[in-house]
Write an enzyme that holds these catalytic residues in place. Structure first.
Site, PDB file in Angstrom:
ATOM      1  CB  THR A  44      46.873   7.245  45.928  1.00  0.00           C
ATOM      2  OG1 THR A  44      47.795   6.168  46.051  1.00  0.00           O
ATOM      3  CG2 THR A  44      45.905   7.373  46.600  1.00  0.00           C
ATOM      4  CB  THR A  45      48.348  12.112  43.942  1.00  0.00           C
ATOM      5  OG1 THR A  45      49.125  11.831  45.068  1.00  0.00           O
ATOM      6  CG2 THR A  45      48.385  13.747  44.446  1.00  0.00           C
ATOM      7  CE1 TYR A 107      37.084  -4.383  51.393  1.00  0.00           C
ATOM      8  CE2 TYR A 107      36.335  -5.833  50.812  1.00  0.00           C
ATOM      9  CZ  TYR A 107      35.971  -5.418  51.596  1.00  0.00           C
ATOM     10  OH  TYR A 107      34.354  -5.179  51.726  1.00  0.00           O
ATOM     11  CE1 TYR A 133      52.164   3.863  47.628  1.00  0.00           C
ATOM     12  CE2 TYR A 133      50.630   4.633  45.786  1.00  0.00           C
ATOM     13  CZ  TYR A 133      51.326   4.172  46.850  1.00  0.00           C
ATOM     14  OH  TYR A 133      50.824   5.761  47.813  1.00  0.00           O
ATOM     15  NE  ARG A 138      44.831   6.553  50.368  1.00  0.00           N
ATOM     16  CZ  ARG A 138      44.550   8.036  49.409  1.00  0.00           C
ATOM     17  NH1 ARG A 138      45.645   8.513  49.782  1.00  0.00           N
ATOM     18  NH2 ARG A 138      43.043   7.599  49.324  1.00  0.00           N
ATOM     19  CE  LYS A 161      54.311   6.385  46.447  1.00  0.00           C
ATOM     20  NZ  LYS A 161      53.212   6.836  45.819  1.00  0.00           N
ATOM     21  CB  ILE A 203      56.955   8.995  44.395  1.00  0.00           C
ATOM     22  CG1 ILE A 203      57.962   8.065  42.845  1.00  0.00           C
ATOM     23  CG2 ILE A 203      55.375   9.048  43.930  1.00  0.00           C
ATOM     24  CD1 ILE A 203      57.169   6.990  42.780  1.00  0.00           C
TER      25      ILE A 203
END
Length: 291
Positions: A44-45, A107, A133, A138, A161, A203
């Protein structure tokens, strides 16, 4: 072994938003020098949502080549399309990644059975270690501990994660999972507490700007040195908060630009850090001796 401080690496970009390969290589070298224990490429980052598949796999390959086996490289390969997640995971394997990190399919809002079958399919078809994850803030979907437990029985799925910041959830995951299944924090502010419960690392977004401190923090917490770990985490809390004044990776990229480590590029719909946050983020960086 995958544990310790695992930076969720930003993807450097030029002002025209093309990928900045020299800055990427320099960032990797800096993390190696600073004691980062593993690198997560294009999570994501790393703006995975705005890179196309060719770019995504090229960044993974560049990080793998630059690391050259010195620490593990974990490739972000999750998607809300099974075909895309399969393609990315297979591509990461071919690029030489040590493991893959697959976010819950966002989504779509699948059921728990849908989550189980999605990850099971990828694990059975791509022979590379895989980390789940879970970041419902999000993705709009929460992978429950029972689903994690079922998936932990699959040989290729080696850990999760967990980014809810919920320590009751963390304890449940750690206690219910097989001994060789690793639980990793995805929430910097609470990572110390998860590691003190038996988690194996963080993480980290904050590790983008203070990699040495995060490596020390994880070593202390994993080693059970609670008082020292909590004291160091308290010192880092202003930086943790600064990295989330706007949606990640907006603050982290702006901070690294102020530190002279990357250029200003960030892709829409992400924008550069809003002006009214500049003073507070800069103050946190100054207090930490980063600028």
């Amino acid at each position: 072994m995958i544990q310790g401080s695992m930076v969720a690496l930003v993807t450097p970009m030029a002002p025209d938003n093309t990928l900045d390969w020299p800055s990427l290589r320099d960032l990797v070298d800096w993390h190696l020098e600073q004691g980062t224990n593993a690198i997560v490429a294009v999570g994501t980052t790393g703006e995975s949502a705005t890179l196309d598949i060719a770019e995504h796999l090229s960044v993974i390959k560049a990080v793998v080549d630059q690391v050259n086996g010195r620490i593990p490289v974990i490739a972000g390969t999750g998607a809300n399309s099974l075909a895309e997640a399969m393609e990315l995971t297979e591509g990461a394997k071919e690029a030489g990644a040590d493991a893959c990190l697959l976010v819950t399919p966002y989504y779509n809002k699948p059921t728990q059975e849908g989550l189980y079958l999605f990850h099971k399919t990828i694990a059975e078809q791509v022979a590379i270690p895989q980390l789940l994850y879970n970041v419902p803030g999000r993705t709009a979907v929460d992978m429950l501990p029972e689903t994690v437990r079922r998936l932990s029985e699959l040989p290729n799925i080696i850990g999760i994660k967990e980014a809810t910041g919920d320590m009751v959830r963390a304890r449940t995951l750690i206690e219910q999972s097989p001994d060789d299944f690793i639980v990793i924090s995805g929430d910097d502010a609470t990572a110390v507490e998860l590691m003190l419960l038996g988690g194996k690392g963080d993480i980290s977004v904050t590790a983008n700007v203070v990699p040495r401190a995060l490596a020390e923090l994880c070593e202390l917490a994993i080693g059970g040195h609670a008082e020292q770990a909590r004291a160091l985490n308290e010192q880092l809390m202003p930086v943790h908060r600064a990295m989330f004044v706007e949606t990640n990776p907006i603050p982290a990229k702006w901070a690294l630009m102020q530190m002279g480590r990357i250029q200003s590029g960030i892709r829409l719909p992400m924008t550069t850090l809003s002006g009214h946050h500049h003073e507070s983020v800069l103050a946190a960086l100054k207090d930490a001796g980063l600028v």
